[in-house]
Design an enzyme around this catalytic site. Structure first.
Site, PDB file in Angstrom:
ATOM      1  N   SER A  22       0.817  -1.213   0.000  1.00  0.00           N
ATOM      2  CA  SER A  22       0.000   0.000   0.000  1.00  0.00           C
ATOM      3  C   SER A  22       0.855   1.270   0.000  1.00  0.00           C
ATOM      4  O   SER A  22       1.887   1.340   0.654  1.00  0.00           O
ATOM      5  CB  SER A  22      -0.885   0.004   1.244  1.00  0.00           C
ATOM      6  OG  SER A  22      -1.631   1.197   1.296  1.00  0.00           O
ATOM      7  N   LYS A  46      -3.273   2.778  -2.368  1.00  0.00           N
ATOM      8  CA  LYS A  46      -2.917   3.689  -1.287  1.00  0.00           C
ATOM      9  C   LYS A  46      -3.992   3.589  -0.233  1.00  0.00           C
ATOM     10  O   LYS A  46      -5.136   3.297  -0.550  1.00  0.00           O
ATOM     11  CB  LYS A  46      -2.920   5.134  -1.795  1.00  0.00           C
ATOM     12  CG  LYS A  46      -1.590   5.592  -2.298  1.00  0.00           C
ATOM     13  CD  LYS A  46      -1.702   6.999  -2.847  1.00  0.00           C
ATOM     14  CE  LYS A  46      -0.431   7.370  -3.567  1.00  0.00           C
ATOM     15  NZ  LYS A  46       0.694   7.679  -2.692  1.00  0.00           N
ATOM     16  N   ALA A  72       7.066  10.361   5.028  1.00  0.00           N
ATOM     17  CA  ALA A  72       5.892  10.923   5.687  1.00  0.00           C
ATOM     18  C   ALA A  72       5.085  11.609   4.604  1.00  0.00           C
ATOM     19  O   ALA A  72       5.028  12.834   4.507  1.00  0.00           O
ATOM     20  CB  ALA A  72       6.283  11.903   6.789  1.00  0.00           C
ATOM     21  N   CYS A 128      -0.225   2.905  10.230  1.00  0.00           N
ATOM     22  CA  CYS A 128       0.582   4.001   9.710  1.00  0.00           C
ATOM     23  C   CYS A 128       1.135   4.790  10.893  1.00  0.00           C
ATOM     24  O   CYS A 128       0.357   5.249  11.735  1.00  0.00           O
ATOM     25  CB  CYS A 128      -0.237   4.932   8.809  1.00  0.00           C
ATOM     26  SG  CYS A 128       0.725   6.365   8.297  1.00  0.00           S
ATOM     27  N   THR A 191       5.585   0.518   8.178  1.00  0.00           N
ATOM     28  CA  THR A 191       6.866   1.174   8.454  1.00  0.00           C
ATOM     29  C   THR A 191       7.046   1.381   9.959  1.00  0.00           C
ATOM     30  O   THR A 191       6.089   1.310  10.727  1.00  0.00           O
ATOM     31  CB  THR A 191       6.912   2.543   7.751  1.00  0.00           C
ATOM     32  OG1 THR A 191       5.776   3.291   8.178  1.00  0.00           O
ATOM     33  CG2 THR A 191       6.868   2.388   6.239  1.00  0.00           C
ATOM     34  N   GLY A 242      10.868  -4.554   3.755  1.00  0.00           N
ATOM     35  CA  GLY A 242      12.249  -4.743   3.325  1.00  0.00           C
ATOM     36  C   GLY A 242      12.492  -5.869   2.344  1.00  0.00           C
ATOM     37  O   GLY A 242      13.638  -6.251   2.114  1.00  0.00           O
TER      38      GLY A 242
END
Ligand SMILES: Cc1cc2nc3c(=O)[nH]c(=O)nc-3n(C[C@H](O)[C@H](O)[C@H](O)COP(=O)(O)OP(=O)(O)OC[C@H]3O[C@@H](n4cnc5c(N)ncnc54)[C@H](O)[C@@H]3O)c2cc1C
Ligand SMILES: Cc1cc2nc3c(=O)[nH]c(=O)nc-3n(C[C@H](O)[C@H](O)[C@H](O)COP(=O)(O)O)c2cc1C
Ligand code: FES
Lengths: 303, 270
Positions: A22, A46, A72, A128, A191, A242
């Protein structure tokens, strides 16, 4: 016989196991088609909100010297209603619609927008790390997770995935809550909250100061999370974080993932990364005499 | 250690040149940016304000490069107001570049779209016959006319300016001149950068006559490296597949000339 790349993540059946994560390249159906042609098994949109969001001002993305990215972007997106219109013509691409919101009603409203679209699954962004009142702040609140998952499950028959990450509430607890509320699969991880400061000008570089770290530096963390979730729960898992080579992909299968997602590797190696990973998986399966992905899932836990 | 192109390098502005009341050129030292190809761009960080994509401008001194910026919204105004001695961050270079043809060349630039055209001029061969068209709204906004003539000193060349209001040079849209010139001359290469409608018309005039034409596109950019998706035009990502595209390719793109995306990614008409 040629090994098969087909995989099932619960009720989600895909021809190939590597998906677009995403937030990456995901605002146009034309681009989705191109990524699918380039070897992606599915694309995740997204994260969409009820209204359009502009996101944060630039700089929104920063490349870490030793590898990896901090972003960001601020979940900039056209809003679920606009986006649904855009993907309505879709016929071929397995699209997983990622959603972000603060209350169950947000999610219900958004899922209804996609009634006329071909949607393979919904992915709830509970992780997020850099936008207030959504994402991790939701994932960190077990009561809210329960209400949101229940609401979405009651609104649609399409499979629903929860995307979890590293917040203040232990992600294993969030996964447990989501499973109790009826979730179909888990994506791990998002993340990891991070920052970067420029020594010359002595300022944080991202306009939002904090962002999410992605790419190769988080792979060992993501792998650990997938292994822990699959050790504790019986739930289909999508590994994310990753992944950039076929070896990474295989590691995630062995840790317990039935599918994987990648994003940052596209910034490093561009779109052919999907085909490269697919080819590598096939070669490995031939060498090790696996005929399906399923045979590999969770093997590392046996030893 | 080798430089990571994606990581901002801090440079100090050494010279500020006023081109027009709203356009300035900022000169700095950087070996890598000093020899980028025409069409390539950098992501430029104005500390505390924003980060913007900028075409890399030439500088006459070796080892130096520049940006030529028009004051517009808050971000470009921030860059416009940077003073000599202040620092900015640059990453890149990103993007592909124009394919250099030989013979009769036509360059069509509007506003700050002239920047990649100026860099292209530093690559022409002395035997090339070069025509440069500069489009501007009005006399006050004309720049790089003298520079273009200087860069083409050794070439057979013409530099033609047109202003929408006729206050300087030819009167009218630069694309009317393009239409006229391609009717008279079989150019070997046509290159354009500027407002999209201008590029669209130029590409159409050239492509419909079978002439080789390339345009350098602009889109909303956040990452510059093909991750964020904000710069897509149809299925192309301007930062990674472009910025330069062939007329042949563009003539099949449904968005070029008609739509761009705003900061939220919503398609908007030109
Ligand atoms: C490859 C490329 C090269 C460019 N080269 C130059 C150059 O040499 N000189 C120059 O003056 N300008 C150049 N631009 C345009 C420049 O990046 C800005 O778009 C412009 O300066 C307006 O920015 P603003 O923030 O002041 O406007 P705002 O008031 O913030 O926004 C107005 C409009 O500007 C555009 N814009 C804003 N931010 C961005 C962004 N990050 N990326 C792209 N568009 C944006 C959008 O269309 C927006 O709707 C280039 C753009 C691209 C994509
Ligand atoms: C630019 C960028 C934007 C992202 N946007 C989203 C988003 O909208 N929703 C989401 O759930 N994750 C988002 N992520 C996180 C990724 O989906 C992914 O979980 C993370 O980047 C780790 O995978 P990777 O290391 O392969 O990039 C974003 C990541 C990046 C780099
Ligand atoms: S600017 Fe991010 S994909 Fe092109």
């Amino acid at each position: 016989m040629e090994p098969s790349l087909e995989t099932s993540i619960g009720q989600i059946h895909l021809k190939r196991p590597v998906m677009l994560a995403s937030g990456i390249l995901g605002i146009s159906l034309d681009v989705f088609n191109r990524l699918y042609r380039s070897g992606a098994g599915a694309v995740v949109t997204k994260s969409l909100s009820t209204e359009p969001w502009e996101g944060y001002p630039n700089p929104t993305i920063f490349s870490v010297k030793g590898g990896g990215w901090i972003n960001a972007v601020g979940l900039s997106n056209p809003g679920a209603p606009n986006f649904a219109k855009m993907i309505e013509p879709n016929k071929d691409v397995p699209i997983i619609v990622s959603l972000v919101g603060s209350i169950p009603g947000d999610f219900e409203m958004m899922v209804k927008q996609f009634e006329n679209c071909k949607v393979t699954a919904y992915e709830l962004n509970l992780s997020c790390p850099h936008v207030a009142k959504v994402g991790l702040e939701v994932g960190d609140d077990p009561e809210l997770v329960k209400k949101i998952v229940t609401a979405v499950k009651n609104t649609t028959n399409v499979p629903v995935i929860a995307k979890v990450g590293l917040g203040t509430t232990h992600y294993l607890e969030t996964v447990g809550t989501a499973i109790e509320s009826g979730i179909d699969a888990i994506t791990a991880i998002n993340t990891v909250r991070a920052m970067a400061i420029d020594t010359e000008t002595q300022r944080p570089i991202l306009s939002n100061k904090f962002g999410g770290l992605s790419g190769t530096p988080i792979k060992p963390i993501a792998l650990r999370c997938v292994y822990e979730i699959s050790s504790k729960y019986d739930i289909p898992i999508i590994g994310c974080g990753g992944i950039s080579t076929w070896e990474d992909a295989i590691e995630f299968f062995l840790a317990g993932a039935s599918g994987i997602q990648l994003g940052s590797a596209i910034g490093d190696n561009w779109i052919q990364v999907f085909d490269e990973i697919n080819d590598g998986i096939i070669q490995y399966m031939k060498r090790k005499e696996f005929s399906t992905i399923k045979e590999m899932v969770g093997l590392a836990k046996k030893s | 250690m080798q430089r990571n192109h994606n990581h901002p390098t801090i440079v100090t502005i050494e010279k500020v040149i006023d081109e027009t009341p709203t356009v300035r050129t900022l000169v700095f030292s950087d070996e890598i940016m000093s020899d980028v190809l025409p069409g390539q761009f950098a992501m430029v960080w104005i500390p505390g304000i924003n980060e913007l994509p900028m075409s890399v401008m030439i500088s006459k001194d070796s080892g130096k490069a520049a940006f030529t910026v028009r004051k517009h919204g808050p971000a470009s105004t921030g860059l416009f107001n940077i003073k000599k001695g202040e620092q900015i961050g640059i990453r890149g270079p990103y993007g592909n570049s124009f394919d250099l043809k030989e013979g009769r060349l036509l360059l069509v630039g509007g506003g700050t779209g002239l920047v990649p055209m100026m860099r292209l001029l530093t690559f022409v061969k002395p035997t090339d016959d070069v025509t440069v068209l500069i489009g501007a709204k009005t006399k006050d906004e004309v720049f790089f006319e003298k520079l273009a003539n200087e860069l083409l000193e050794k070439n057979p060349h013409k530099v033609i300016v047109s202003t929408d209001d006729g206050s300087y040079g030819e009167k009218g849209f630069v694309t009317d001149l393009v239409e006229k010139l391609v009717n008279e001359t079989k150019f070997d290469g046509i290159y354009t950068c500027g407002p999209e409608v201008m590029m669209y018309k130029t590409v159409q005039s050239a492509h419909s006559r079978g002439l080789f034409v390339q345009a350098s596109l602009e889109r909303m950019m956040k990452c510059g490296v093909g991750i964020c998706g904000s710069c897509c035009v149809g299925e192309d990502l301007v930062c990674r597949d472009g910025t330069v595209f062939d007329g042949e390719h563009l003539s099949k793109n449904k968005e070029f000339g008609y739509f761009h995306r705003n900061k939220a990614g919503i398609l908007e008409n030109y």
